[in-house]
Scaffold this motif. Structure first.
Motif, PDB file in Angstrom:
ATOM      1  N   TRP A   1       4.998   3.962  -8.836  1.00  0.00           N
ATOM      2  CA  TRP A   1       5.978   3.521  -7.823  1.00  0.00           C
ATOM      3  C   TRP A   1       5.864   4.376  -6.567  1.00  0.00           C
ATOM      4  O   TRP A   1       5.836   3.856  -5.448  1.00  0.00           O
ATOM      5  CB  TRP A   1       7.382   3.635  -8.413  1.00  0.00           C
ATOM      6  N   TRP A   2       5.769   5.693  -6.745  1.00  0.00           N
ATOM      7  CA  TRP A   2       5.654   6.600  -5.596  1.00  0.00           C
ATOM      8  C   TRP A   2       4.354   6.372  -4.841  1.00  0.00           C
ATOM      9  O   TRP A   2       4.324   6.347  -3.597  1.00  0.00           O
ATOM     10  CB  TRP A   2       5.731   8.051  -6.080  1.00  0.00           C
ATOM     11  N   LEU A   3       3.250   6.177  -5.574  1.00  0.00           N
ATOM     12  CA  LEU A   3       1.952   6.009  -4.940  1.00  0.00           C
ATOM     13  C   LEU A   3       1.892   4.716  -4.133  1.00  0.00           C
ATOM     14  O   LEU A   3       1.389   4.701  -2.990  1.00  0.00           O
ATOM     15  CB  LEU A   3       0.855   6.007  -6.014  1.00  0.00           C
ATOM     16  N   VAL A   4       2.416   3.635  -4.688  1.00  0.00           N
ATOM     17  CA  VAL A   4       2.413   2.364  -3.961  1.00  0.00           C
ATOM     18  C   VAL A   4       3.269   2.466  -2.698  1.00  0.00           C
ATOM     19  O   VAL A   4       2.877   1.978  -1.633  1.00  0.00           O
ATOM     20  CB  VAL A   4       2.918   1.224  -4.879  1.00  0.00           C
ATOM     21  N   ARG A   5       4.442   3.128  -2.802  1.00  0.00           N
ATOM     22  CA  ARG A   5       5.287   3.285  -1.614  1.00  0.00           C
ATOM     23  C   ARG A   5       4.566   4.090  -0.534  1.00  0.00           C
ATOM     24  O   ARG A   5       4.670   3.797   0.656  1.00  0.00           O
ATOM     25  CB  ARG A   5       6.604   3.985  -1.984  1.00  0.00           C
ATOM     26  N   ARG A   6       3.839   5.118  -0.922  1.00  0.00           N
ATOM     27  CA  ARG A   6       3.120   5.935   0.048  1.00  0.00           C
ATOM     28  C   ARG A   6       2.002   5.141   0.720  1.00  0.00           C
ATOM     29  O   ARG A   6       1.803   5.226   1.940  1.00  0.00           O
ATOM     30  CB  ARG A   6       2.528   7.171  -0.638  1.00  0.00           C
ATOM     31  N   LEU A   7       1.281   4.347  -0.082  1.00  0.00           N
ATOM     32  CA  LEU A   7       0.200   3.540   0.485  1.00  0.00           C
ATOM     33  C   LEU A   7       0.747   2.491   1.448  1.00  0.00           C
ATOM     34  O   LEU A   7       0.160   2.247   2.519  1.00  0.00           O
ATOM     35  CB  LEU A   7      -0.583   2.862  -0.642  1.00  0.00           C
ATOM     36  N   ARG A   8       1.862   1.871   1.086  1.00  0.00           N
ATOM     37  CA  ARG A   8       2.446   0.865   1.970  1.00  0.00           C
ATOM     38  C   ARG A   8       3.002   1.495   3.232  1.00  0.00           C
ATOM     39  O   ARG A   8       2.952   0.883   4.316  1.00  0.00           O
ATOM     40  CB  ARG A   8       3.542   0.106   1.220  1.00  0.00           C
ATOM     41  N   ALA A   9       3.516   2.726   3.139  1.00  0.00           N
ATOM     42  CA  ALA A   9       3.998   3.420   4.330  1.00  0.00           C
ATOM     43  C   ALA A   9       2.862   3.734   5.294  1.00  0.00           C
ATOM     44  O   ALA A   9       3.079   3.867   6.506  1.00  0.00           O
ATOM     45  CB  ALA A   9       4.712   4.711   3.924  1.00  0.00           C
ATOM     46  N   GLN A  10       1.648   3.837   4.766  1.00  0.00           N
ATOM     47  CA  GLN A  10       0.474   4.086   5.593  1.00  0.00           C
ATOM     48  C   GLN A  10      -0.123   2.796   6.147  1.00  0.00           C
ATOM     49  O   GLN A  10      -1.172   2.827   6.785  1.00  0.00           O
ATOM     50  CB  GLN A  10      -0.585   4.827   4.775  1.00  0.00           C
ATOM     51  N   GLY A  11       0.544   1.682   5.880  1.00  0.00           N
ATOM     52  CA  GLY A  11       0.091   0.406   6.407  1.00  0.00           C
ATOM     53  C   GLY A  11      -0.902  -0.329   5.548  1.00  0.00           C
ATOM     54  O   GLY A  11      -1.467  -1.342   5.971  1.00  0.00           O
ATOM     55  N   GLN A  12      -1.130   0.136   4.331  1.00  0.00           N
ATOM     56  CA  GLN A  12      -2.074  -0.519   3.446  1.00  0.00           C
ATOM     57  C   GLN A  12      -1.369  -1.587   2.613  1.00  0.00           C
ATOM     58  O   GLN A  12      -0.216  -1.419   2.207  1.00  0.00           O
ATOM     59  CB  GLN A  12      -2.731   0.500   2.510  1.00  0.00           C
ATOM     60  N   THR A  13      -2.091  -2.671   2.366  1.00  0.00           N
ATOM     61  CA  THR A  13      -1.578  -3.703   1.471  1.00  0.00           C
ATOM     62  C   THR A  13      -1.982  -3.315   0.060  1.00  0.00           C
ATOM     63  O   THR A  13      -3.140  -3.451  -0.341  1.00  0.00           O
ATOM     64  CB  THR A  13      -2.158  -5.077   1.821  1.00  0.00           C
ATOM     65  N   ALA A  14      -1.040  -2.809  -0.677  1.00  0.00           N
ATOM     66  CA  ALA A  14      -1.365  -2.279  -2.005  1.00  0.00           C
ATOM     67  C   ALA A  14      -0.258  -2.615  -2.983  1.00  0.00           C
ATOM     68  O   ALA A  14       0.898  -2.813  -2.610  1.00  0.00           O
ATOM     69  CB  ALA A  14      -1.546  -0.754  -1.945  1.00  0.00           C
ATOM     70  N   GLY A  15      -0.636  -2.666  -4.233  1.00  0.00           N
ATOM     71  CA  GLY A  15       0.368  -2.767  -5.285  1.00  0.00           C
ATOM     72  C   GLY A  15       0.514  -4.149  -5.885  1.00  0.00           C
ATOM     73  O   GLY A  15       0.268  -5.164  -5.249  1.00  0.00           O
ATOM     74  N   SER A  16       0.908  -4.153  -7.146  1.00  0.00           N
ATOM     75  CA  SER A  16       1.218  -5.381  -7.871  1.00  0.00           C
ATOM     76  C   SER A  16       2.212  -5.023  -8.966  1.00  0.00           C
ATOM     77  O   SER A  16       2.578  -3.850  -9.131  1.00  0.00           O
ATOM     78  CB  SER A  16      -0.058  -5.998  -8.477  1.00  0.00           C
TER      79      SER A  16
END
Length: 333
Positions: A67-82
């Motif tokens: 959960w933390w990693l996906v939030r960090r990636l999305r905060a960086q503008g990356q489309t990530a997570g499922s």
């Protein structure tokens, strides 16, 4: 009043110390996984209960991490997570590796320990893994099997046949069940080899892949098995097994075998490289077989000893290739 002197910075471990420590932890956890899993076969929990404990233990750590990693990636503008933003990988890959390495591997491996001794697992799981991986990589990744690696694979096959073949022949005599465990161990290794090839094919990061497969297992296996066990549709001892035993298996099988060994294996790869790391982990078959003799009282028959020698030699032959790429760490296998 004199000013206090600034405290000296805490000493940091050198990369060499971290690499050596990671190697020791990895080998110790992989060895303990085999010995403890076999010892657990005489406890209260069934193979599916052990899988449940493994996934619970790993999920406690890795689901919040995901959960933390996906939030960090999305905060960086990356489309990530499922999977509700808990897995850092796309859904298709998450489901594929989660089924293979998160659920099927654990069910097959733990089931095997209820039929065959730890000594057989010591040979057949670590021994079959490079064999299946090399064959699958040759077919799907077009890896070339060099003569040296072919020699290593031949030694592994010979070792597996000496160990597993004897139990299969013995089954025809008095109907023993050890051969069932041997087949389950080799099937578990095949399942993990499929995961390893997929991870190489898509260039998956080991930590993100481990998080993703755990998230899938948490969201699929745990609720389905929990409902089936509550309804009595599958045999389960979760309702009356000692809590201390369940918590221990969560810590050992989940936190230890999945989380800690996954991280330590990755750090070992970073320092020693894939070839030397594989040579280090070739210690696991011999150490786990010795642990089974010392702690479980298992006999060390000549065929098991011969199989250990051949499989270990085969692994060492098989890694004599500088271009060998690292594989994701198995959960203790």
């Amino acid at each position: 009043m004199p000013l206090a002197e600034p405290s000296a910075p805490a000493p940091r471990l050198s990369p060499r110390a971290i690499g050596i420590g990671s190697a020791v932890v990895t080998v110790a956890v992989w060895t303990a996984f085999i010995v403890i899993a076999r010892a657990s076969a005489s406890g209260s929990l069934t193979p599916l209960d052990l899988t449940f404990a493994r996934i619970c233990g790993a999920g406690v750590v890795l689901v919040p991490w995901g959960w933390w990693l996906v939030r960090r990636l999305r905060a960086q503008g990356q489309t990530a997570g499922s999977l509700f933003g808990l897995s850092p990988l796309p859904l298709r890959i998450t489901a594929l590796i989660g089924a293979l390495a998160g659920v099927i591997y654990a069910v097959l491996a733990y089931s095997g320990f209820f039929f065959a001794p730890a000594g057989h697992a010591s040979v057949l799981m670590p021994g079959s893994l490079p064999l299946w991986t090399a064959l699958l990589a040759a077919v799907f990744l077009h890896d070339r099997i060099t003569p040296t690696r072919a020699m290593g694979l031949a030694l592994i096959v010979a070792g597996d046949l000496i160990v597993g073949g004897r139990s299969l022949l013995h089954a025809f005599g008095d109907g023993g069940d050890v051969w069932k465990g041997d087949l389950l161990f080799m099937s578990a290794a095949f399942s993990w080899a499929c995961y390893s090839v997929i991870a190489r094919r898509f260039g998956l990061d080991a930590v993100r892949a481990t998080i993703a497969l755990t998230v899938f297992a948490v969201l699929t296996f745990l609720p389905v098995y929990g409902v089936l066990a509550a309804l009595g549709a599958v045999r389960s001892n979760l309702g009356h097994a000692p809590w201390g035993e369940f918590v221990f298996q969560m810590l050992m099988q989940g936190v230890g075998s999945v989380v800690i060994s996954g991280i330590s294996f990755t750090r070992m790869i970073q320092y020693f490289g894939p070839v030397r790391s594989t040579m280090i982990t070739s210690l696991v078959p011999g150490l786990s077989a010795a642990g089974a003799v010392i702690f479980l009282g298992e006999p060390l028959y000549w065929n098991l000893l011969a199989g250990l020698v051949l499989v270990t030699a085969g692994i060492l032959f098989g890694v004599q290739r500088a271009a060998l790429r690292p594989m994701p760490a198995p959960g203790g296998a």
